[in-house]
Design an enzyme around this catalytic site. Structure first.
Site, short mmCIF file in Angstrom:
data_model
loop_
_atom_site.label_atom_id
_atom_site.label_comp_id
_atom_site.label_asym_id
_atom_site.label_seq_id
_atom_site.Cartn_x
_atom_site.Cartn_y
_atom_site.Cartn_z
N HIS A 199 0.74 -1.08 -0.04
CA HIS A 199 -0.04 0.19 -0.16
C HIS A 199 0.69 1.12 0.14
O HIS A 199 0.53 2.16 0.62
CB HIS A 199 -1.20 -0.02 1.11
CG HIS A 199 -2.01 -1.01 1.10
ND1 HIS A 199 -3.11 -0.73 0.23
CD2 HIS A 199 -1.92 -2.33 1.31
CE1 HIS A 199 -3.91 -1.83 0.19
NE2 HIS A 199 -3.17 -3.02 0.92
N TYR A 240 -10.00 -1.82 -0.71
CA TYR A 240 -8.69 -0.97 -1.22
C TYR A 240 -8.93 0.42 -1.63
O TYR A 240 -8.24 1.23 -1.12
CB TYR A 240 -8.39 -1.89 -2.53
CG TYR A 240 -7.23 -1.52 -3.23
CD1 TYR A 240 -5.81 -2.06 -2.74
CD2 TYR A 240 -7.27 -0.62 -4.20
CE1 TYR A 240 -4.79 -1.56 -3.34
CE2 TYR A 240 -5.97 -0.05 -4.71
CZ TYR A 240 -4.77 -0.73 -4.25
OH TYR A 240 -3.49 -0.35 -5.10
N GLY A 244 -4.20 -13.50 -5.56
CA GLY A 244 -3.17 -12.39 -5.00
C GLY A 244 -1.95 -12.38 -5.57
O GLY A 244 -1.00 -11.70 -5.07
N LEU A 245 -1.73 -13.17 -6.55
CA LEU A 245 -0.43 -13.23 -7.26
C LEU A 245 -0.27 -12.22 -8.65
O LEU A 245 0.56 -12.60 -9.61
CB LEU A 245 0.03 -14.53 -7.65
CG LEU A 245 0.39 -15.40 -6.43
CD1 LEU A 245 0.63 -16.82 -6.68
CD2 LEU A 245 1.26 -15.10 -5.43
N ASP A 277 2.53 -3.98 -9.47
CA ASP A 277 2.29 -5.23 -10.07
C ASP A 277 2.82 -5.33 -11.47
O ASP A 277 3.69 -6.35 -11.84
CB ASP A 277 0.81 -5.72 -10.13
CG ASP A 277 0.27 -5.65 -8.66
OD1 ASP A 277 1.04 -5.62 -7.67
OD2 ASP A 277 -0.83 -5.65 -8.56
C1 GLA Z 1 -2.84 -4.47 -4.96
C2 GLA Z 1 -2.48 -3.46 -6.02
C3 GLA Z 1 -1.09 -2.81 -6.06
C4 GLA Z 1 -0.52 -2.68 -4.46
C5 GLA Z 1 -0.95 -3.75 -3.52
C6 GLA Z 1 -0.80 -3.19 -1.96
O1 GLA Z 1 -1.93 -5.71 -5.38
O2 GLA Z 1 -2.92 -3.98 -7.47
O3 GLA Z 1 -0.76 -1.98 -6.86
O4 GLA Z 1 -1.20 -1.43 -4.04
O5 GLA Z 1 -2.34 -4.09 -3.72
O6 GLA Z 1 0.64 -3.06 -1.81
#
Ligand code: GLA
Length: 364
Positions: free
Chosen positions: A17, A199, A102-103, A150
């Site tokens: 974050h 989020y 989450g990947l 990401d």
């Molecule tokens: C998700 C978002 C990223 C980042 C993370 C938290 O994966 O896609 O851009 O903000 O959450 O670190």
């Protein structure tokens, strides 16, 4: 003659974050990957083996369809807005990267399609621009206000290394990952249903706090400024500023090859995100405690949180036995969940090959 694109997922070691506040992140690309085999065509016709779904649309049709194929449509949408005009393709998607765990399977898909179009239609897009375009697919088309971590990790990682990225300047370096340490990713079996709204809410709070302080980036926020904020903003932004410092500490520990110190940073990060950013959940906390009891150097949630995956660092020769011990304990506590674990090798970012004799598989 078709193209084959190998596009990894990402695991964030630390720096959560922070990427929508111009902060630091330290992700790595996974050996689990999305594979796209594709050849140019007039329109788009793409099949996903994992979903057993097919999507077809014409290149001029860039409306959102609210399906998985929005990550493909969105690529055409942002390319069009940037003045690129690639043709279509016939493609087949498969690979080992699990979807929605989450990947960053979505960033992986966006970057796979971008890499193919760049090669096949000679668009001249460099890897940094591809990462930015991928982020815009999420922000402007899919509707997730994510940062750039990401897409950057999927696009620009180097095998055997983690990426240390300043999301404000986009300056980065690659830090060698110790060969005697194993990265383990554990999916809790909890889907992140609330993720997007939670989020986006966290992001709003942190941005409001930065606005109030007149700061462009969380890296510059001082303790005095934090103390001046309303309680909730102080709590959320406080986590982010400490997280930035932890990325720098983790980077130093990695450069010294000190897995114990690195592990301690990860544990501190998990406790802080759970308490002050409130992005953890019972299952993630239980995994972290079980991992530490089973001898991990450190463990923490990875990605957005509220379910999804966690990461742990263990001795290289203990990966498999660690997974067995931790999974058993986790399953005893949460018998209704179906967790999965993967041993991860820090891997290269997206690559494309154009090979004689390669063809797009026939549809089943
Ligand atoms: C998700 C978002 C990223 C980042 C993370 C938290 O994966 O896609 O851009 O903000 O959450 O670190």
């Amino acid at each position: 003659m078709a193209y084959e694109v190998t596009s990894p997922g990402r695991v964030n070691l630390v720096g959560e974050h922070t990427d929508y506040t111009g902060g630091y992140v330290m992700p790595l690309a996974t050996n689990l990957h999305t594979r796209l085999v594709a050849e140019p065509a007039a329109d788009v016709d793409v099949y996903s083996a994992a979903l057993d779904r097919r999507a077809s649309f014409s290149v001029g049709d860039v409306d959102r369809a609210d399906t998985w194929a929005d990550y493909v449509r969105g690529v055409y949408y942002v390319l069009d807005r940037e003045g690129y005009a690639p043709g279509g393709f016939r493609g087949h998607l498969d690979g080992s990267l699990p979807l929605g765990s989450g990947l960053s399977s979505s960033a992986s898909l966006e970057l796979a399609v971008l890499a193919f179009l760049d090669e096949a239609y000679d668009l001249g897009i460099d890897p940094e621009e591809a990462a930015r375009l991928g982020q815009r697919v999420e922000n402007e088309f899919v509707g997730v206000s994510c940062g750039i971590m990401d897409q950057f990790a999927v696009g620009l990682s180097r095998a055997g290394h983690v990426l240390h990225l300043d999301t404000e300047s986009l300056e980065y370096d690659q830090v060698a990952f110790p060969e005697d340490v194993q990265v383990v990713v554990f999916h809790t079996g909890v889907e992140r249903e609330l993720k997007d709204s939670a989020y986006n809410r966290r992001r709003e709070t942190v941005e409001r706090a930065l606005d109030r302080l007149g700061r462009e980036t969380s890296k510059a926020v001082t303790a005095t400024e934090l103390a001046s904020l309303p309680a909730r903003e102080r709590k959320r932004l406080g986590f982010v500023t400490r997280e930035n410092r932890r990325v720098l500490r983790a980077r130093d520990a990695l450069s010294d090859g000190d897995a114990a110190r690195l592990g301690d940073v990860l544990v501190a990060a998990h406790r802080d995100i759970a308490r002050n950013f409130e992005a953890s959940c019972e299952e993630l906390d239980a995994f972290v405690e079980a991992a530490l009891d089973a001898g991990a150097y450190g463990a923490r949630l990875t990605g957005a949180g509220w379910g999804g995956s966690a990461v742990a660092l263990v001795d290289a020769d203990e990966g498999q036995s660690f997974v067995e011990r931790v999974s058993q304990r986790y399953e005893e506590r949460f018998p209704d969940l179906e967790p999965t674990a993967h041993l991860i090798r820090p891997s290269a970012g997206v690559t494309t090959e154009h090979r004689e004799g390669l063809s797009v598989p026939e549809r089943p």
